[in-house]
Design an enzyme around this catalytic site. Sequence first.
Site, PDB file in Angstrom:
ATOM      1  N   LYS A 496     -15.012  -0.465 -10.812  1.00 40.73           N
ATOM      2  CA  LYS A 496     -14.207  -1.116  -9.777  1.00 40.73           C
ATOM      3  C   LYS A 496     -13.441  -0.059  -8.988  1.00 40.73           C
ATOM      4  O   LYS A 496     -13.339   1.095  -9.395  1.00 40.73           O
ATOM      5  CB  LYS A 496     -13.238  -2.114 -10.409  1.00 40.73           C
ATOM      6  CG  LYS A 496     -12.237  -1.508 -11.379  1.00 40.73           C
ATOM      7  CD  LYS A 496     -11.322  -2.560 -11.960  1.00 40.73           C
ATOM      8  CE  LYS A 496     -10.297  -1.929 -12.909  1.00 40.73           C
ATOM      9  NZ  LYS A 496      -9.320  -2.903 -13.385  1.00 40.73           N
ATOM     10  N   ARG A 597      -0.895 -11.897 -17.117  1.00 40.93           N
ATOM     11  CA  ARG A 597      -1.342 -11.654 -15.751  1.00 40.93           C
ATOM     12  C   ARG A 597      -2.361 -12.713 -15.374  1.00 40.93           C
ATOM     13  O   ARG A 597      -2.152 -13.500 -14.464  1.00 40.93           O
ATOM     14  CB  ARG A 597      -1.935 -10.246 -15.626  1.00 40.93           C
ATOM     15  CG  ARG A 597      -2.318  -9.870 -14.217  1.00 40.93           C
ATOM     16  CD  ARG A 597      -2.746  -8.410 -14.109  1.00 40.93           C
ATOM     17  NE  ARG A 597      -3.927  -8.113 -14.905  1.00 40.93           N
ATOM     18  CZ  ARG A 597      -4.523  -6.912 -14.949  1.00 40.93           C
ATOM     19  NH1 ARG A 597      -4.016  -5.913 -14.241  1.00 40.93           N
ATOM     20  NH2 ARG A 597      -5.590  -6.725 -15.691  1.00 40.93           N
ATOM     21  N   TYR A 725       7.135  17.357  10.566  1.00 44.69           N
ATOM     22  CA  TYR A 725       7.937  16.250  11.067  1.00 44.69           C
ATOM     23  C   TYR A 725       9.351  16.282  10.496  1.00 44.69           C
ATOM     24  O   TYR A 725       9.572  16.704   9.351  1.00 44.69           O
ATOM     25  CB  TYR A 725       7.286  14.911  10.696  1.00 44.69           C
ATOM     26  CG  TYR A 725       6.033  14.589  11.493  1.00 44.69           C
ATOM     27  CD1 TYR A 725       6.079  14.440  12.882  1.00 44.69           C
ATOM     28  CD2 TYR A 725       4.810  14.425  10.852  1.00 44.69           C
ATOM     29  CE1 TYR A 725       4.930  14.135  13.604  1.00 44.69           C
ATOM     30  CE2 TYR A 725       3.654  14.117  11.570  1.00 44.69           C
ATOM     31  CZ  TYR A 725       3.730  13.978  12.943  1.00 44.69           C
ATOM     32  OH  TYR A 725       2.597  13.685  13.664  1.00 44.69           O
ATOM     33  N   MET A 774      -0.396  12.829   8.122  1.00 45.60           N
ATOM     34  CA  MET A 774      -1.524  11.928   7.894  1.00 45.60           C
ATOM     35  C   MET A 774      -2.806  12.694   7.577  1.00 45.60           C
ATOM     36  O   MET A 774      -3.541  12.332   6.656  1.00 45.60           O
ATOM     37  CB  MET A 774      -1.746  11.035   9.116  1.00 45.60           C
ATOM     38  CG  MET A 774      -2.955  10.106   8.967  1.00 45.60           C
ATOM     39  SD  MET A 774      -3.235   9.051  10.390  1.00 45.60           S
ATOM     40  CE  MET A 774      -1.920   7.850  10.198  1.00 45.60           C
TER      41      MET A 774
END
Length: 830
Positions: A496, A597, A725, A774
């Site tokens: 998965k 769950r 940044y 990014m």
Amino acid sequence: MFHRIYTGEEIKKILKSNLVSSRPESILIRDILIDSRRLISPVQTLFFALKTKRNDGHKYVGELYQKGIRNFVVTDLGALSTQYADASFFVVDDSLKALQQLTAAHRAFYDIPVIGITGSNGKTIVKEWLFQLMSGNKTIVRSPKSYNSQIGVPLSVWQMNEQHEMAIFEAGISEPDEMDALQNIIKPSVGIFTNIGEAHSENFISKAQKIGEKLKLFTRVKTLIYSSDQKELQEIIIRTGILENIESFTWGKDDTCDLRIVGKEISGKGTRVSARYDNKDLSIEIPFTDSASYENACHCWSAMLLYGYDQKIIAKEMKKLASVAMRLEQKEGINNCTIINDAYNSDFNSLAIALDFMSQQQQHKERVVILSDILQSGRSDADLYADVAQLLKQKQVTRLIGIGPIISRHADAFEMEKVFYPSTREFLSGFSLVSLRNQTILLKGARVFEFERINRLLQQKVHETVFEINLNALVSNLNYYRSILKTDTKVMAMVKAFSYGSGSFEIANVLQFHQVDYLAVAYADEGVELRRAGITLPIMVMSPEEYAFDLMIAHQLEPEIFSFRALTMLENAIERNVLPPNKPVKIHIKLNTGMHRLGFQEEDMPELIERLKKSPLIYVQSAFSHLAGSDKSELDDFTRQQIARFDTMGEELKKAADHPILLHILNSSGIVRFPEAQYDMVRLGIGMYGVASEKEAENQLQNVTSLRSEIAQIRNVKQGESVGYNRSYIAPSDRKIATVSVGYADGLCRRLGNGKFSLWVNDKKAPIVGDVCMDMCMIDITDIDAKEGDLVTVFDSAHPVKDLSVAADTIPYEILSRISRRVKRVYYHE
């Protein structure tokens, strides 16, 4: 063909076996086989039914009989001779020893120089370089790839035939008393001991013992080559007394060395080595600068001098040394193709190995091989390409693109779609890439054909950040967990979340080839993708959504049912699809034992059982539950409560059913820590990818994944200037800053910026400065000798992903599953 053919009587005598056969006089053996999946031709082939901790070759006798094999070496005859009356069985006490006996006898027929190589590192490189250096004037047989084990060595030696003028074989051991058998098979006349290190040390009391065991390969050689600079190795060699019976050829800095190294100068991309030999000054230049290549080249230099090669020839050939590709790589290609790149050498045996790997890939129906001339085979071209054609046909290759004048002359040997070009240049200028679409493509070429140019053209993604997946390590980890399971316990492999970031069908193909019992995905879309890629294993879908039940039925996927709502949705889908009575939908019942769950509660069991009894088109394949903290010792009492509750609920389901139901509750950690709860099946997830929280498992597992990028730009930043940044980093002094082509869109967590984590450049830590962007990040390389284009490691075997997850305050699962799909995946097989 020049390979020796053995009669049944000869085989019987060599193996000291009992021969059960109705036709002993007709038995002729030319080839041997140990893996049913790697059959090329059944004619004159002898199958050895080997028994290992994880498998038994006797299980495949019937399958191989159907494919045409009629000769078998077995330890358990049982009813085989009556089931397969026209087959012949050599019955022995130990089929591995029988394999070794036969190949040792085969070796004895050939009186040619044989170089045997062992050591902790460098065996394969030295072997391949000796082949590069010496094969220009003689026909040499050598071990394929890294075939140096108790099984690999016999398969290597079996290649010897009357055309060969020299043999080079490597031998490796992982525990005491293994080398005796390998020595008897190889029988080297010259030995090379490359070095001694920590590899495979776990089964030896000391390094001295390991050296002593490896030296057993050389007890009957004429000359042993080794470096006196390896002081510990030299000390043990002298102490064992082996040099009383054999000669030595040493190289190193000591005055007493046969080849005394007097200088080593690195410049540009090469190394010049100066030495004194036989009262003469000699030198070589190699196109490498690392110390391992220097060491490997000196071993080769010593061997060539020992065999009498002229120094001028040695120096000329050393300059042409090429790096050895230790692995076969698989990548995404253009037009939805899969590219398998093994374009660094080309001989018949390595072609067979590469085609075996290609056969595992089920995602495309069409298989294309781009193959160059096979050089220096020592065989007639007609025989060689006839065998190549048979091999391609056997491996169901649909199209051949031949490159080179020799293979082009033998075009008629190939019975498939085919096209030929005299050179790589003419292929690149004349071939239309549009015709390559939805295919698996194998590149297999001799180095002089420069197939790397074709590889670059066929690759789809050129992003500088690469996620590497070591398929050998994946299989090794799978086998470790299998080794601690009961023999009848099944394995469900978790694929998965894009196989924890490692890829979907690429991983599933390997797991299917290595015969796991089940796959598990999170969503139906993942299962459909695997089915479309040719995966036929049973697949459990763990999070079935309402829209997906029709899809799961159509693709024979098996949903997890965890609630009455989910059960109702399945019943409605069955009604819509009008299934025949003999085609029920297989499901897996999820039981809640304490994680809270998903899953049915204990009080739900009566109603659940009643509903299932009323649904003849629903077949309960398994019942399972999730452990909340199997990796945490402080939660062991709770884990045992979960297991006890699962035991009760599972048994209640089984008693109510009219067929067997598999039970499973253990995950990777649970397999190690709660072996008593294996039940019928276990679910193997993160452990298969090399991550474990238990020391016991961690010491046995191999790293599977590596994330690497490269330096895009280097700049000098003055004191007081900012980087990135938000000006979150202000240089405290003049710094050298590198921009790396990996960012949070690739999977590098943004919270790792501003010194919280370091990447690795030339094996030195380089802290991330400023915010992670990014598409890139910045690192401080002030004290590191680096240049633009240099490799940058985010994590690998030396710098585990677990370290990164700790710095990011998360778990390895999250790190791996967040590696973006835009990052190029490279799958390699060593």
